[in-house]
Design a protein around this motif. Structure first.
Motif, PDB file in Angstrom:
ATOM      1  N   ASP A 122       0.822  -1.220   0.000  1.00  0.00           N
ATOM      2  CA  ASP A 122       0.000   0.000   0.000  1.00  0.00           C
ATOM      3  C   ASP A 122       0.852   1.266   0.000  1.00  0.00           C
ATOM      4  OD1 ASP A 122       0.800  -0.226   2.636  1.00  0.00           O
ATOM      5  OD2 ASP A 122      -1.227  -0.406   3.474  1.00  0.00           O
ATOM      6  N   ARG A 153      -5.508   6.437 -21.717  1.00  0.00           N
ATOM      7  CA  ARG A 153      -5.101   6.626 -20.324  1.00  0.00           C
ATOM      8  C   ARG A 153      -3.580   6.590 -20.197  1.00  0.00           C
ATOM      9  NH1 ARG A 153      -8.369   3.667 -15.688  1.00  0.00           N
ATOM     10  NH2 ARG A 153      -9.355   5.700 -15.521  1.00  0.00           N
ATOM     11  N   ALA A 167      -3.431   2.346  -4.524  1.00  0.00           N
ATOM     12  CA  ALA A 167      -4.893   2.171  -4.660  1.00  0.00           C
ATOM     13  C   ALA A 167      -5.348   2.600  -6.056  1.00  0.00           C
ATOM     14  CB  ALA A 167      -5.612   2.975  -3.582  1.00  0.00           C
ATOM     15  N   GLU A 168      -4.787   3.710  -6.558  1.00  0.00           N
ATOM     16  CA  GLU A 168      -5.162   4.158  -7.909  1.00  0.00           C
ATOM     17  C   GLU A 168      -4.674   3.147  -8.958  1.00  0.00           C
ATOM     18  OE1 GLU A 168      -5.122   8.972  -8.013  1.00  0.00           O
ATOM     19  OE2 GLU A 168      -3.240   8.031  -7.434  1.00  0.00           O
ATOM     20  N   HIS A 170      -4.325   0.060  -8.609  1.00  0.00           N
ATOM     21  CA  HIS A 170      -5.219  -1.099  -8.539  1.00  0.00           C
ATOM     22  C   HIS A 170      -6.528  -0.801  -9.270  1.00  0.00           C
ATOM     23  CE1 HIS A 170      -7.872  -4.066  -6.270  1.00  0.00           C
ATOM     24  NE2 HIS A 170      -7.030  -4.798  -6.975  1.00  0.00           N
ATOM     25  N   ALA A 171      -7.061   0.392  -9.024  1.00  0.00           N
ATOM     26  CA  ALA A 171      -8.332   0.765  -9.683  1.00  0.00           C
ATOM     27  C   ALA A 171      -8.168   0.805 -11.206  1.00  0.00           C
ATOM     28  CB  ALA A 171      -8.808   2.116  -9.162  1.00  0.00           C
ATOM     29  N   TRP A 172      -6.975   1.141 -11.668  1.00  0.00           N
ATOM     30  CA  TRP A 172      -6.710   1.198 -13.113  1.00  0.00           C
ATOM     31  C   TRP A 172      -6.372  -0.181 -13.704  1.00  0.00           C
ATOM     32  CZ3 TRP A 172      -3.260   5.983 -14.689  1.00  0.00           C
ATOM     33  CH2 TRP A 172      -3.994   7.165 -14.470  1.00  0.00           C
ATOM     34  N   GLY A 173      -6.164  -1.169 -12.848  1.00  0.00           N
ATOM     35  CA  GLY A 173      -5.780  -2.486 -13.351  1.00  0.00           C
ATOM     36  C   GLY A 173      -4.294  -2.629 -13.621  1.00  0.00           C
ATOM     37  N   SER A 176      -2.593  -6.177  -9.720  1.00  0.00           N
ATOM     38  CA  SER A 176      -3.742  -7.059  -9.504  1.00  0.00           C
ATOM     39  C   SER A 176      -4.176  -7.072  -8.043  1.00  0.00           C
ATOM     40  CB  SER A 176      -3.418  -8.472  -9.969  1.00  0.00           C
ATOM     41  OG  SER A 176      -2.215  -8.896  -9.397  1.00  0.00           O
ATOM     42  N   GLU A 177      -3.290  -6.637  -7.136  1.00  0.00           N
ATOM     43  CA  GLU A 177      -3.619  -6.736  -5.714  1.00  0.00           C
ATOM     44  C   GLU A 177      -2.786  -5.722  -4.944  1.00  0.00           C
ATOM     45  OE1 GLU A 177      -3.229 -10.875  -4.615  1.00  0.00           O
ATOM     46  OE2 GLU A 177      -3.394 -10.408  -2.482  1.00  0.00           O
TER      47      GLU A 177
END
Ligand code: T3D
Length: 256
Positions: A122, A153, A167-168, A170-173, A176-177
């Motif tokens: 994180d 993008r 976190a961003e 992750h949100a964008w792919g 993966s975790e």
């Protein structure tokens, strides 16, 4: 201390970029160490590879101190140092996990994106640092990031230089975790062990297929799938998988 350290736990090889004082920025010795480690990773007994960074960084790309002092053309240096290691990751017939423990910037970001799977702490950040110093994405950055994020993008992000949180990402792919920083080594070890216990040759061929699919025509991709499926049926792990299913027992894959 070596600039790149390796350790083995069963069938998992962990490669640690080890210049923590500069967040594992690439210098010539680190390129050489990484090349040697990726060669070790070709050993058939290695069935999953983890790349991570020592200290609070993953890898922040080129060491800018060395860069300022380096003679010659940057294009030649990229061809001689970064390109072989990026190609070596793609050529490995096994999964390569980037365990992004901290900042991934410039060519370090490109390298993480060349790996098959990204899992982030994180505390990790993702920095397309090239533009911040007037450079363009290199070491596969324009290739992998466009494919992972889509061209719109990817361009917006890479030309902004904006630092992305885990976190961003992750949100964008992009990853993966995301796990708590302290939990990253344990989670990565668990994931790598799981991958290493799967049919390695099948995973290697799946990697080949997806790499091929990026530029293929449908007819060519169907043909490649047919060829690799024939090869997959020749593996011991395929026989074991079918037998285990019919015998109603868990399979024991050997990576052969
Ligand atoms: O020759 C060729 O082949 C060229 C190839 C080029 C490809 C590239 O990779 S170009 C891009 C190069 N990378 C960068 O421009 C990234 C520069 N770094 C940063 O922007 C920031 O460090 C980060 C945003 C990544 C992280 O910031 P932060 O605040 O967490 O850490 P920091 O304080 O900036 O860095 C900690 C230390 O690492 C610091 O040293 P100090 O002050 O404690 O002695 C800093 O100077 C050093 N460091 C960070 N990045 C680099 C570096 N030293 C050398 N080269 C770096 N790239």
């Amino acid at each position: 201390m070596a600039e790149v350290e390796t350790s083995r736990d069963g069938a998992v090889l962990t490669i640690t970029l080890n210049r923590p004082d500069v967040l594992n920025a690439f210098n010539a010795a680190m390129h050489r160490g990484l090349a040697a480690a990726l060669k070790d990773a070709r050993d058939p007994a290695v069935r999953a590879v983890v790349v991570t960074g020592a200290g609070r960084g993953f890898c922040v790309g080129q060491d800018l101190t060395e860069f300022r002092e380096a003679p010659g053309d940057i294009g030649e240096r990229l061809r001689a140092t970064y390109h072989p290691n990026v190609l070596a990751v793609r050529a490995l017939e096994k999964p390569v996990i980037a365990a992004v423990n901290g900042a991934a910037a410039g060519a370090g970001l490109s390298f993480a994106c060349a790996c098959d799977i990204r899992i982030a702490a994180d505390a990790a950040t993702f920095v397309p640092a090239f533009i911040n110093i007037g450079l363009v994405p290199d070491s596969g950055g324009s290739f992998f990031i466009a494919r992972l994020l889509g061209p719109a993008r990817a361009f917006e992000w890479m030309s902004s230089g904006r630092r992305l949180t885990a976190a961003e990402a992750h949100a964008w792919g992009l990853v993966s975790e995301v796990v708590e920083t302290e939990a990253l080594p344990t989670r990565v070890a668990e994931l790598a062990a799981e991958l290493a216990a799967l049919p390695t040759r099948g995973i290697g061929m799946t990697k080949r297929l997806f790499d091929h699919a990026w530029t293929a025509r449908l007819e060519d991709q169907l043909e490649r799938e047919a060829q690799l499926q024939s090869a997959a049926t020749q593996t011991e792990d395929f026989r074991e998988g079918v037998n285990a299913f019919l015998e109603k027992r868990p399979p024991k894959f050997r990576g052969a």
